[in-house]
Design an enzyme around this catalytic site. Structure first.
Site, PDB file in Angstrom:
ATOM      1  N   LYS A  47       0.822  -1.217   0.000  1.00 17.38           N
ATOM      2  CA  LYS A  47       0.000   0.000   0.000  1.00 17.38           C
ATOM      3  C   LYS A  47       0.849   1.256   0.000  1.00 17.38           C
ATOM      4  O   LYS A  47       0.483   2.258  -0.613  1.00 17.38           O
ATOM      5  CB  LYS A  47      -0.941  -0.005   1.197  1.00 17.38           C
ATOM      6  CG  LYS A  47      -2.033  -1.055   1.049  1.00 17.38           C
ATOM      7  CD  LYS A  47      -3.059  -1.004   2.153  1.00 17.38           C
ATOM      8  CE  LYS A  47      -4.039  -2.158   1.955  1.00 17.38           C
ATOM      9  NZ  LYS A  47      -5.150  -2.136   2.883  1.00 17.38           N
ATOM     10  N   GLU A 102      -2.498   7.455   8.133  1.00 11.65           N
ATOM     11  CA  GLU A 102      -3.293   8.113   7.112  1.00 11.65           C
ATOM     12  C   GLU A 102      -4.363   8.948   7.800  1.00 11.65           C
ATOM     13  O   GLU A 102      -4.834   8.594   8.873  1.00 11.65           O
ATOM     14  CB  GLU A 102      -3.990   7.011   6.314  1.00 11.65           C
ATOM     15  CG  GLU A 102      -4.125   7.238   4.855  1.00 11.65           C
ATOM     16  CD  GLU A 102      -4.594   5.953   4.197  1.00 11.65           C
ATOM     17  OE1 GLU A 102      -3.821   5.382   3.425  1.00 11.65           O
ATOM     18  OE2 GLU A 102      -5.715   5.525   4.501  1.00 11.65           O
ATOM     19  N   HIS A 105     -15.034  -4.614   7.453  1.00 13.44           N
ATOM     20  CA  HIS A 105     -14.219  -4.122   6.335  1.00 13.44           C
ATOM     21  C   HIS A 105     -14.331  -4.996   5.095  1.00 13.44           C
ATOM     22  O   HIS A 105     -13.483  -4.953   4.218  1.00 13.44           O
ATOM     23  CB  HIS A 105     -12.747  -3.970   6.730  1.00 13.44           C
ATOM     24  CG  HIS A 105     -12.554  -2.994   7.851  1.00 13.44           C
ATOM     25  ND1 HIS A 105     -12.613  -1.634   7.662  1.00 13.44           N
ATOM     26  CD2 HIS A 105     -12.323  -3.177   9.169  1.00 13.44           C
ATOM     27  CE1 HIS A 105     -12.424  -1.024   8.818  1.00 13.44           C
ATOM     28  NE2 HIS A 105     -12.257  -1.937   9.746  1.00 13.44           N
ATOM     29  N   ARG A 140      -6.266  -7.705  -9.812  1.00 12.91           N
ATOM     30  CA  ARG A 140      -6.946  -8.963 -10.144  1.00 12.91           C
ATOM     31  C   ARG A 140      -8.381  -8.654 -10.560  1.00 12.91           C
ATOM     32  O   ARG A 140      -8.816  -7.515 -10.470  1.00 12.91           O
ATOM     33  CB  ARG A 140      -6.991  -9.838  -8.896  1.00 12.91           C
ATOM     34  CG  ARG A 140      -7.632  -9.089  -7.730  1.00 12.91           C
ATOM     35  CD  ARG A 140      -7.892  -9.935  -6.528  1.00 12.91           C
ATOM     36  NE  ARG A 140      -7.961  -9.145  -5.311  1.00 12.91           N
ATOM     37  CZ  ARG A 140      -9.030  -8.510  -4.860  1.00 12.91           C
ATOM     38  NH1 ARG A 140     -10.161  -8.560  -5.529  1.00 12.91           N
ATOM     39  NH2 ARG A 140      -8.992  -7.803  -3.754  1.00 12.91           N
TER      40      ARG A 140
END
Lengths: 490, 133
Positions: free
Chosen positions: A116, A200, A235, A294
């Site tokens: 990430k 973040e 999530h 993907r």
């Protein structure tokens, strides 16, 4: 085009790929773990070979076993599906080395986008907006706190190698920061054998909107519109739709997000199907989160609205053909929704493995069901409990929701619990009807309880096999004791 | 001429597939799926009581009921306070085990007694957290 393709996956996605292969006249090869021997994928494939064992680490994650089977059966290409090895750069590289085509991006692109933090850096350099945060993994905890203060609380701690919410912590104030950082690092270490964590900005009540991308080997990259996946539990996505109710209202967002996603993909040398995930805040600012390298679980909603078949396109691109259309040829028409039907408790979300006694799925206009199971199949406890994806399509969002409600009235899963009652309850929520979605939509969500309607109780009494209750006082009683019993809304 | 009957004179049930019943009541059509003690109709799931299960439920509703864990874990939060009056099915405490949060619910109507667990405390499998009297 290939004449034989191995499907390195299981469940509904293996069935989905086998169907596309059959449509193209390509021989399909399934691989299976011991418990998956009677699976629908094995039943439907032209050939099937055992992996031996059951744990994912002994079977669907074993690059050596899969390549050995591919070599021995003469498969020219491997479709990895989603999950398992689909985003594994080493697998893509091992396929290339073995002279077998990996139906997905090259190892170099997976590496660039796999972490990430790396994806963030690349996106930022390509001019794609990212959330304020760190580009490097946190080295020093005091320095990390300073960075968090500079970004401004609330912040989110995320595992660099993460996924599925593991190694993730929301921190609302400075006093909670150090404990949360320790928790996130140790959870990341346990889950991914990598304790790297980055910081973040935390967007409160964000929407999750993603862009479907397709790139060929000749430098063409297009986007196929967005999907909104804001309805999530733990999530993980539960309901997805295309288009997004927000983007449909502000269509200029589609072009801006689509172009930003294409720039990031091109910077990574991306090839084949991919998805750029964005968070969108209340002011409609969008921030690039990560690239999924993907085919996505929820690709059917894009297929329904674009009229394209993404697995066919994956085969074409992997075989070296150019994309058969340009950006201006892509049009979204109508509205599609997908429900992920899981073998799980609809309220606690705990998996419910076991034997399916019935599996009744809807049919008729505007319905698409991608299933990997059948009545009599035992849902194994070893893998993800996704049973099927139930999609509906209509001219407008209202028509699609009404059709989904109708479809759910025809659906029934017997023998084990499924999350169908959750979908029925979500569709009755006025926030959902209004398209007022965010990723915390299901936090504290309760299934409504309902009393048995008198007319249903009367109907139940007519069934001769109903157990007869002999009342303690000897008076005649109804066969079924239903009145005044609260039950779950299903 | 005999009058045309719009529906059978009494409720009529036929088993159309194993465990699936089509029932007509005064012309209203129902499809019921029966699976052991549970049946489904029009998207609602119901539990059927036999004499045996009804008696067991009555026995359970008389004595105090235990609020106990099934897996070792950690108390995340308390949803009620000691001495609160609760109804059957109401959440009492949230326990995390195997990275998943579980709400332990009251099996009956009653009053919460002996709830001493604090958020953050660890619990063993089978530990009694409170009684519902």
């Amino acid at each position: 085009m290939f004449s034989k393709v191995l499907v390195a996956n299981r469940g509904e996605i293996a069935v989905r790929v086998i169907r596309a292969l059959r449509e193209r006249g390509i021989r399909s090869v399934a691989i299976y773990s011991d418990v998956d021997r009677p699976s629908l994928a094995v039943r439907m494939a032209d050939e099937a070979y055992p992996l031996g064992g059951n744990a994912s680490s002994d079977t669907y994650l074993r690059i050596d076993k899969i390549l050995e089977i591919a070599r021995r059966c003469g498969a020219e290409a491997i479709h990895p599906g989603y999950g398992f090895l689909s985003e594994n750069a080493a697998f893509s590289a091992a396929c290339a080395e073995a002279g077998i085509v990996f139906i997905g991006p090259p190892a170099s692109a997976i590496e660039k986008l796999g972490s990430k933090t790396a994806a963030r850096r690349l996106a930022k350099a390509a001019g794609t907006p990212v959330l304020p945060g760190t580009e490097e993994a946190i080295a020093d905890s005091d320095q990390a706190l300073e960075i968090a203060r500079a970004i401004g609380f609330p912040v989110l701690l995320k595992a660099a190698a993460g996924g599925g919410g593991k190694g993730m912590r929301a921190v609302h104030q400075a006093s909670e920061f150090m404990a949360a950082l320790r928790d996130a690092s140790s959870e990341a270490e346990r889950s991914f054998k990598c304790s790297e964590v980055f910081i973040e900005k935390l967007v409160l009540q964000p929407r999750h909107i993603e862009i479907q991308l397709f790139a060929d080997q000749h430098g063409h990259c297009v986007h196929l519109g967005e999907r909104e996946c804001s309805i999530q539990r733990r999530h993980q996505k539960v309901i997805e739709e295309c288009p997004s109710p927000l983007v449909a209202q502000y269509p200029e967002m589609r072009q801006a997000m689509g172009e930003a996603a294409v720039r990031a993909a091109q910077a990574a040398g991306y090839v084949n199907a991919g998805t750029a995930e964005f968070l969108v805040d209340a002011d409609r600012n969008f921030y690039f989160l990560e690239m999924n390298t993907r085919l996505q679980v929820e690709h059917p909603v894009t297929e329904l609205v674009t009229g394209l078949d993404l697995v066919h396109l994956q085969l074409d691109v992997a075989a070296g053909l150019p994309l058969p259309f340009k950006q201006e040829d892509v049009h979204l028409r109508g509205w599609a929704m997908e429900c992920r039907v899981y073998a799980e408790d609809p309220e606690s979300f705990l998996p419910q493995p076991g034997k399916l006694t019935r599996f009744d799925m809807p049919s008729g206009p505007g319905i698409r069901v991608d299933s990997g199971v059948y009545p009599g199949w035992t849902v194994p406890l070893e893998y993800d409990p996704l049973l099927a994806k139930l999609c509906t399509y209509g001219a407008t969002r209202e028509a699609t929701v009404a059709r989904l409600r109708r479809a759910l009235s025809e659906a029934y899963v017997g023998g084990i619990q499924a999350n169908l009652p959750l979908f029925r309850a979500i569709l009755e929520d006025p926030r959902f009807a209004a398209g007022d979605l965010h990723t915390g939509f299901l936090d504290g969500f309760k299934l409504p309880a309902a009393n048995v309607p008198a007319e249903v109780a009367a109907a139940a009494k007519a069934i001769p096999s109903a157990p007869v209750i002999a009342p303690p006082d000897g008076r005649a009683s109804s066969a079924w004791k239903l009145e005044n019993r609260r039950s779950l809304y299903r | 001429m005999k009058p045309v009957l719009l529906s059978p004179p009494k409720p009529e049930a036929i088993e159309v597939e194993p465990g699936v019943w089509s029932v007509l009541v005064d012309g209203a059509s129902f499809e019921l799926r029966v699976n052991g003690e549970q049946f489904d109709a029009r998207g609602l799931a119901f539990v059927v009581e036999t004499e045996e299960t009804a008696q067991a439920r009555q026995r359970a509703s008389r004595g105090p009921a235990k609020i106990a864990t099934t897996m070792p874990g950690k108390v995340i939060r308390l949803l009620v306070a000691d001495g609160d009056t609760v109804t059957a099915g109401q959440g009492i405490v949230v326990v995390e085990a195997m990275k998943m949060q579980n709400e332990i619910k009251s099996p009956k109507d009653g009053v919460v007694k002996g709830l001493k667990a604090q958020p953050g405390s660890t619990v063993t499998a089978g530990q009694t957290l409170a009684l519902i009297e």
